[in-house]
Design a protein around this motif. Structure first.
Motif, PDB file in Angstrom:
ATOM      1  N   MET A 176       0.821  -1.204   0.000  1.00 22.63           N
ATOM      2  CA  MET A 176       0.000   0.000   0.000  1.00 22.63           C
ATOM      3  C   MET A 176       0.857   1.257   0.000  1.00 22.63           C
ATOM      4  N   LEU A 177       1.983   1.217   0.720  1.00 22.99           N
ATOM      5  CA  LEU A 177       2.868   2.376   0.828  1.00 22.99           C
ATOM      6  C   LEU A 177       4.158   2.180   0.033  1.00 22.99           C
ATOM      7  N   GLU A 178       4.758   1.012   0.199  1.00 20.28           N
ATOM      8  CA  GLU A 178       6.007   0.692  -0.485  1.00 20.28           C
ATOM      9  C   GLU A 178       5.967  -0.770  -0.929  1.00 20.28           C
ATOM     10  N   ASN A 179       6.578  -1.074  -2.069  1.00 22.65           N
ATOM     11  CA  ASN A 179       6.617  -2.449  -2.540  1.00 22.65           C
ATOM     12  C   ASN A 179       7.405  -3.326  -1.566  1.00 22.65           C
ATOM     13  N   GLY A 180       6.821  -4.469  -1.233  1.00 22.84           N
ATOM     14  CA  GLY A 180       7.498  -5.416  -0.354  1.00 22.84           C
ATOM     15  C   GLY A 180       7.245  -5.198   1.118  1.00 22.84           C
ATOM     16  N   GLU A 181       6.510  -4.128   1.470  1.00 21.14           N
ATOM     17  CA  GLU A 181       6.182  -3.870   2.870  1.00 21.14           C
ATOM     18  C   GLU A 181       4.687  -3.622   3.012  1.00 21.14           C
ATOM     19  N   MET A 195     -11.867  10.733   4.745  1.00 19.14           N
ATOM     20  CA  MET A 195     -11.150  10.118   5.846  1.00 19.14           C
ATOM     21  C   MET A 195      -9.693   9.964   5.433  1.00 19.14           C
ATOM     22  N   ILE A 196      -8.803  10.377   6.329  1.00 27.96           N
ATOM     23  CA  ILE A 196      -7.382  10.201   6.096  1.00 27.96           C
ATOM     24  C   ILE A 196      -6.790   9.404   7.253  1.00 27.96           C
ATOM     25  N   ALA A 197      -5.660   8.772   7.001  1.00 30.78           N
ATOM     26  CA  ALA A 197      -4.999   7.992   8.042  1.00 30.78           C
ATOM     27  C   ALA A 197      -3.496   8.185   7.944  1.00 30.78           C
ATOM     28  N   GLY A 198      -2.862   8.347   9.092  1.00 32.14           N
ATOM     29  CA  GLY A 198      -1.423   8.235   9.145  1.00 32.14           C
ATOM     30  C   GLY A 198      -1.058   6.763   9.081  1.00 32.14           C
ATOM     31  N   ALA A 199       0.064   6.458   8.463  1.00 28.37           N
ATOM     32  CA  ALA A 199       0.467   5.059   8.345  1.00 28.37           C
ATOM     33  C   ALA A 199       1.979   4.966   8.377  1.00 28.37           C
ATOM     34  N   ARG A 200       2.459   3.803   8.760  1.00 27.26           N
ATOM     35  CA  ARG A 200       3.886   3.517   8.687  1.00 27.26           C
ATOM     36  C   ARG A 200       4.082   2.294   7.805  1.00 27.26           C
ATOM     37  N   SER A 209      11.648  -1.616   8.861  1.00 22.52           N
ATOM     38  CA  SER A 209      11.305  -1.026   7.572  1.00 22.52           C
ATOM     39  C   SER A 209      12.564  -0.489   6.913  1.00 22.52           C
ATOM     40  N   GLU A 210      12.506  -0.408   5.598  1.00 20.45           N
ATOM     41  CA  GLU A 210      13.546   0.271   4.838  1.00 20.45           C
ATOM     42  C   GLU A 210      13.234   1.751   4.677  1.00 20.45           C
ATOM     43  N   TYR A 211      12.119   2.195   5.249  1.00 18.88           N
ATOM     44  CA  TYR A 211      11.620   3.555   4.987  1.00 18.88           C
ATOM     45  C   TYR A 211      11.263   4.266   6.291  1.00 18.88           C
ATOM     46  N   LEU A 212      12.140   4.207   7.272  1.00 22.88           N
ATOM     47  CA  LEU A 212      11.844   4.780   8.581  1.00 22.88           C
ATOM     48  C   LEU A 212      11.810   6.303   8.575  1.00 22.88           C
ATOM     49  N   ASN A 213      12.414   6.935   7.580  1.00 24.35           N
ATOM     50  CA  ASN A 213      12.408   8.402   7.538  1.00 24.35           C
ATOM     51  C   ASN A 213      11.458   8.932   6.467  1.00 24.35           C
ATOM     52  N   VAL A 229      -2.070   8.123  -1.739  1.00 28.67           N
ATOM     53  CA  VAL A 229      -1.085   8.128  -0.660  1.00 28.67           C
ATOM     54  C   VAL A 229      -0.222   9.373  -0.813  1.00 28.67           C
ATOM     55  N   ILE A 230      -0.234  10.231   0.201  1.00 27.68           N
ATOM     56  CA  ILE A 230       0.591  11.441   0.212  1.00 27.68           C
ATOM     57  C   ILE A 230       1.884  11.096   0.939  1.00 27.68           C
ATOM     58  N   LYS A 231       2.999  11.324   0.300  1.00 30.39           N
ATOM     59  CA  LYS A 231       4.284  10.827   0.815  1.00 30.39           C
ATOM     60  C   LYS A 231       5.308  11.953   0.910  1.00 30.39           C
ATOM     61  N   ASP A 232       6.076  11.926   1.992  1.00 25.44           N
ATOM     62  CA  ASP A 232       7.215  12.827   2.156  1.00 25.44           C
ATOM     63  C   ASP A 232       8.435  11.980   2.493  1.00 25.44           C
ATOM     64  N   GLU A 233       9.570  12.295   1.877  1.00 29.37           N
ATOM     65  CA  GLU A 233      10.785  11.498   2.069  1.00 29.37           C
ATOM     66  C   GLU A 233      11.888  12.313   2.733  1.00 29.37           C
ATOM     67  N   GLY A 234      12.459  11.724   3.793  1.00 30.71           N
ATOM     68  CA  GLY A 234      13.732  12.201   4.294  1.00 30.71           C
ATOM     69  C   GLY A 234      13.719  13.272   5.356  1.00 30.71           C
ATOM     70  N   ARG A 235      12.528  13.784   5.754  1.00 27.59           N
ATOM     71  CA  ARG A 235      12.530  14.879   6.736  1.00 27.59           C
ATOM     72  C   ARG A 235      12.204  14.378   8.146  1.00 27.59           C
ATOM     73  N   THR A 236      11.209  13.548   8.297  1.00 21.41           N
ATOM     74  CA  THR A 236      10.871  12.971   9.603  1.00 21.41           C
ATOM     75  C   THR A 236      10.309  11.570   9.350  1.00 21.41           C
ATOM     76  N   GLY A 237       9.620  10.991  10.345  1.00 18.51           N
ATOM     77  CA  GLY A 237       9.177   9.614  10.220  1.00 18.51           C
ATOM     78  C   GLY A 237       7.674   9.478  10.122  1.00 18.51           C
ATOM     79  N   PHE A 238       7.181   8.298  10.520  1.00 16.92           N
ATOM     80  CA  PHE A 238       5.761   8.012  10.350  1.00 16.92           C
ATOM     81  C   PHE A 238       4.899   8.854  11.288  1.00 16.92           C
TER      82      PHE A 238
END
Length: 426
Positions: A176-181, A195-200, A209-213, A229-238
């Motif tokens: 749903m968020l990343e392939n393989g996870e 309806m929106i949801a935070g997810a890790r 995870s390979e995507y902790l940040n 899915v709204i995604k941000d990379e590299g600034r903070t975590g889930f």
């Protein structure tokens, strides 16, 4: 992707069970509000004794008030629960269980102004997180199956707080968020009518995870299928932080419509010293469905090395944050989130709250901070505290001065939550 119309045979049985609930004794009032009555709102304090919670009412949280959870007027609730107050009308107690369903009860004020249990809900899974969407309470549970050949699912119960009738929806979260996870839901809210949801993102076999940040906000259609899915990379975590699987208060829409997204920057103990992710706040501007690339409020930096645990919206652009200490493997991941700060997300200011209770830090210190209540009527955050002398008090935090005041005493072995209920229409 699955919806409620494509359950496996196993969860078809779960759905049938979830749509039913058992009423309590006939002397319990099954209406939330009687417009002919004229009772004031009452604070509800959840005290604990042994393995049970006790609910007791009161009209003030000021210094000269006492909530006696050992009195004959206190209502026993089996087990130690996580509590949610919905619109000052009904309280829900969710008995946490890591793998199986726990007891979920609803509680109201009856026509005499006393706290009463209304129903037990037949939820067939435990509850990891919850939020209000429209006029419904949405609670969710996410699989973290170690067998990677089996699909991971997220289960959403849509509960009508007027009747306690619930409907179960389920979706598959693999990829749903990343392939393989798999995706793991950490918070629920409403934004721009969705309806929106935070997810890790998790490798469920080890909860790593390979995507902790990375930060993810999932947007759902009305049938609970994923719209975006709204995604941000590299600034903070889930989104949000977790303790005993309870992820909350990570998605907050403020008065001007902007959506602020809060992250503890948690990783996990295995990689805590090798992967450092700061706690931080991101923003999605009103009407948009992408993160603002120019906005990042680094809370770990602003606090001098602390981590954000929970956020409480106090109006305008002001929040009160609960914070916990430690970097890397020394981070406590919310176990001792016992400091508070006032932040303005627009001006990016950070001020520690003064005069709040502090732990003595001795071994086996009983110091404990319970679930706070946003008392909007009085512009304060009310926080239950078990201090180092094993005494229970309610502290009020005032955002305009960033100061705390010790208030009402609670007679109980412990105190874990506070909220407010009313049996009249405002």
């Amino acid at each position: 992707m699955k919806t409620k119309h494509s359950f496996s045979k196993l969860f078809f049985a779960v759905l049938i069970s979830a749509l039913s609930f058992t009423s309590c004794d006939d002397d319990n009032d099954n209406t939330i509000i009687d417009p002919d009555d004229n009772y004031e709102s009452k604070y509800i304090v959840v005290g604990s004794s042994g393995e049970n919670d006790y609910l007791v009412t009161g009209t003030s949280v000021e210094t000269d008030s006492i909530f006696d959870a050992t009195s004959a007027d206190a209502l026993q609730s089996a087990g130690s629960s996580f509590w949610s107050f919905v619109g000052n009308k009904v309280a829900y107690g969710f008995l946490y269980n890591s793998t199986e369903a726990g007891v979920t009860g609803s509680y109201i004020l009856n026509s005499d102004g006393n706290i009463k249990q209304r129903n037990e809900l037949g939820l067939e899974v435990s509850v990891h997180t919850k939020g209000i969407v429209g006029d419904k309470l949405i609670v969710a549970y996410s699989d973290r199956l170690r067998d990677t050949t089996v699909a991971n699912n997220a289960y959403f119960y849509e509960i009508d707080p007027e009747t306690d009738v619930s409907t179960l929806y389920t979706i598959t979260t693999n990829d749903m968020l990343e392939n393989g996870e798999a995706g793991y839901i950490t918070d629920i809210a409403e934004y721009e009518g969705y309806m929106i949801a935070g997810a890790r993102s998790i490798n469920s076999s080890s909860f790593t995870s390979e995507y902790l940040n990375n930060t993810y906000v999932v947007v759902f259609n009305n049938d609970y299928s994923v719209k975006q899915v709204i995604k941000d990379e590299g600034r903070t975590g889930f989104v949000a932080g977790q303790k005993y699987s309870q992820g909350l208060t990570g998605l907050e829409v403020i008065e001007n419509g902007d959506l602020y997204v809060f992250s503890s920057g948690q990783t996990n103990y295995v990689v805590a010293d090798s992967i450092l992710v700061p706690s931080g706040i991101l923003k999605i501007n009103a009407g948009h469905f992408a993160f603002d690339e120019d906005y990042f409020f680094n809370i770990t930096e602003a606090s001098g090395g602390y981590n954000l645990y929970r956020s409480y919206y106090m109006g305008g652009s002001t929040f009160i944050l609960s914070m916990y200490p430690g970097i890397g493997s020394k981070a406590t991941f919310g176990i001792d989130a016992d400091r508070f700060a006032v932040v303005n997300v627009a001006s990016e200011t950070f001020t520690w709250v003064s005069n709040f209770a502090t732990a003595k830090g001795i071994e086996d210190d009983p110091f404990f901070v319970g679930e706070p209540f946003i008392d909007a009527d009085n512009d304060q955050l009310v926080v239950p505290v078990v201090n180092s002398d094993n005494e229970n008090y309610l502290y009020t935090i005032h955002p305009e001065t960033a100061t705390a005041t010790k208030g009402a005493k609670v007679i109980a072995e412990g105190v874990s939550a506070i909220g407010k209920l009313t049996n009249q229409i405002n």
